[in-house]
Scaffold this motif. Structure first.
Motif, mmCIF file in Angstrom:
data_model
loop_
_atom_site.group_PDB
_atom_site.id
_atom_site.type_symbol
_atom_site.label_atom_id
_atom_site.label_comp_id
_atom_site.label_asym_id
_atom_site.label_seq_id
_atom_site.Cartn_x
_atom_site.Cartn_y
_atom_site.Cartn_z
ATOM 1 N N GLU A 42 0.910 -1.094 -0.172
ATOM 2 C CA GLU A 42 -0.150 -0.062 -0.061
ATOM 3 C C GLU A 42 1.093 1.217 0.068
ATOM 4 N N GLY A 43 0.506 2.426 -0.392
ATOM 5 C CA GLY A 43 1.032 3.603 -0.313
ATOM 6 C C GLY A 43 1.062 4.226 1.272
ATOM 7 N N PRO A 44 1.879 4.852 1.460
ATOM 8 C CA PRO A 44 2.106 5.561 2.760
ATOM 9 C C PRO A 44 0.713 6.386 3.056
ATOM 10 N N THR A 45 0.335 6.561 4.126
ATOM 11 C CA THR A 45 -0.784 7.251 4.754
ATOM 12 C C THR A 45 -0.303 8.098 5.651
ATOM 13 N N PHE A 46 -0.922 9.279 5.555
ATOM 14 C CA PHE A 46 -0.600 10.528 6.690
ATOM 15 C C PHE A 46 -1.098 10.118 8.167
ATOM 16 N N LEU A 47 -0.308 10.351 9.056
ATOM 17 C CA LEU A 47 -0.618 9.907 10.263
ATOM 18 C C LEU A 47 -0.673 11.058 11.237
ATOM 19 N N GLN B 105 -0.835 15.020 1.147
ATOM 20 C CA GLN B 105 -0.529 14.114 0.085
ATOM 21 C C GLN B 105 -1.185 12.711 0.410
ATOM 22 N N PHE B 106 -1.937 12.412 -0.682
ATOM 23 C CA PHE B 106 -2.545 11.015 -0.606
ATOM 24 C C PHE B 106 -1.647 10.144 -1.578
ATOM 25 N N PHE B 107 -1.259 9.027 -1.102
ATOM 26 C CA PHE B 107 -0.383 8.287 -2.036
ATOM 27 C C PHE B 107 -1.233 7.099 -2.650
#
Lengths: 115, 116
Positions: A42-47, B105-107
């Motif tokens: 998965e792509g990184p998600t903001f925390l 930013q959404f990855f």
């Protein structure tokens, strides 16, 4: 030369205990710091994030601490849960300093929370 | 889904061949970013598009790398004459507006490129 350093590639913690992930930076122009969480495939998600005008930001079980004099920030997760097992990336930018505002990422720390 | 999508998810190619990686950003997001993550490394910025402005190409590692964003939406990252050191996960992200602390930013899930 790495501007954002995460010196621990991995961390193992028991469920219910505190996880502390560390990040150091070298560029004094950085004024905004973020943590991203990444699960496999998965792509990184903001925390969570913190501005340089603060020294602490809290969101539920997650707290980020910033020590500007030491150019160090840390992410605390308490209590840790097995679902927190992921790779955590520290990122920094100089959004407010007239720079291009690119995010500079560390290499990541793999957190394993054991039941 | 309404997230950032990337295709293909995996790409294996031979050294010297050209590859194209695609990114579909979240609808309505004006900013689009490409990053790559080589083995054991953090995410490395490659290129940034914002609206109709000239892209910020400062992160592209060589002139073999190029990217386009057509119609302010879909983007294609092209790597010409691929080399083994190009092997990495290529990540695309989008944000509602330009680079700032207010625009998360959404990855996407990334494309894993392997150059043999």
């Amino acid at each position: 030369d790495q501007q954002v350093k995460q010196n621990s590639p991995s961390l193992s913690v028991q469920e219910g205990r505190i996880s502390i992930l560390n990040c150091d930076y070298t560029n004094s122009m950085f004024d905004y710091f973020l943590w991203y969480k990444k699960y496999p495939a998965e792509g990184p998600t903001f925390l969570i994030s913190i501005s340089s005008i603060k020294d602490k930001n809290e969101d539920g079980r997650f707290t980020v601490f910033l020590n500007k004099s030491a150019k160090h920030l840390s992410l605390h997760i308490v209590p840790s849960q097995p679902g927190d097992s992921a790779v955590y990336f520290c990122a920094a930018s100089a959004f407010g300093r007239g720079s291009q505002g690119n995010l500079i990422f560390g290499k990541g720390t793999k957190l394993s929370v054991k039941p | 889904g309404a997230g950032v999508s990337q295709s293909p998810s995996n790409k294996v190619t031979e050294k010297g061949k050209d590859v194209e990686l695609r990114c579909d950003p979240i609808s309505g997001h004006t900013a689009l970013y490409w990053y790559r993550q080589s083995l054991g490394q953090g995410l490395e910025f490659l290129i940034y598009f914002q609206g109709n402005s000239a892209p910020d190409k400062s992160g592209l590692p060589s002139d073999r790398f190029s990217a386009e964003r057509t119609g302010g939406s879909v983007s294609t990252l092209t790597i010409q004459r691929t080399q083994q050191e190009d092997s990495a996960v290529y990540l695309c992200a989008s944000s509602l507006a330009g680079r700032s602390s207010y625009n998360e930013q959404f990855f996407g899930p990334g494309t894993r490129l392997t150059v043999l």
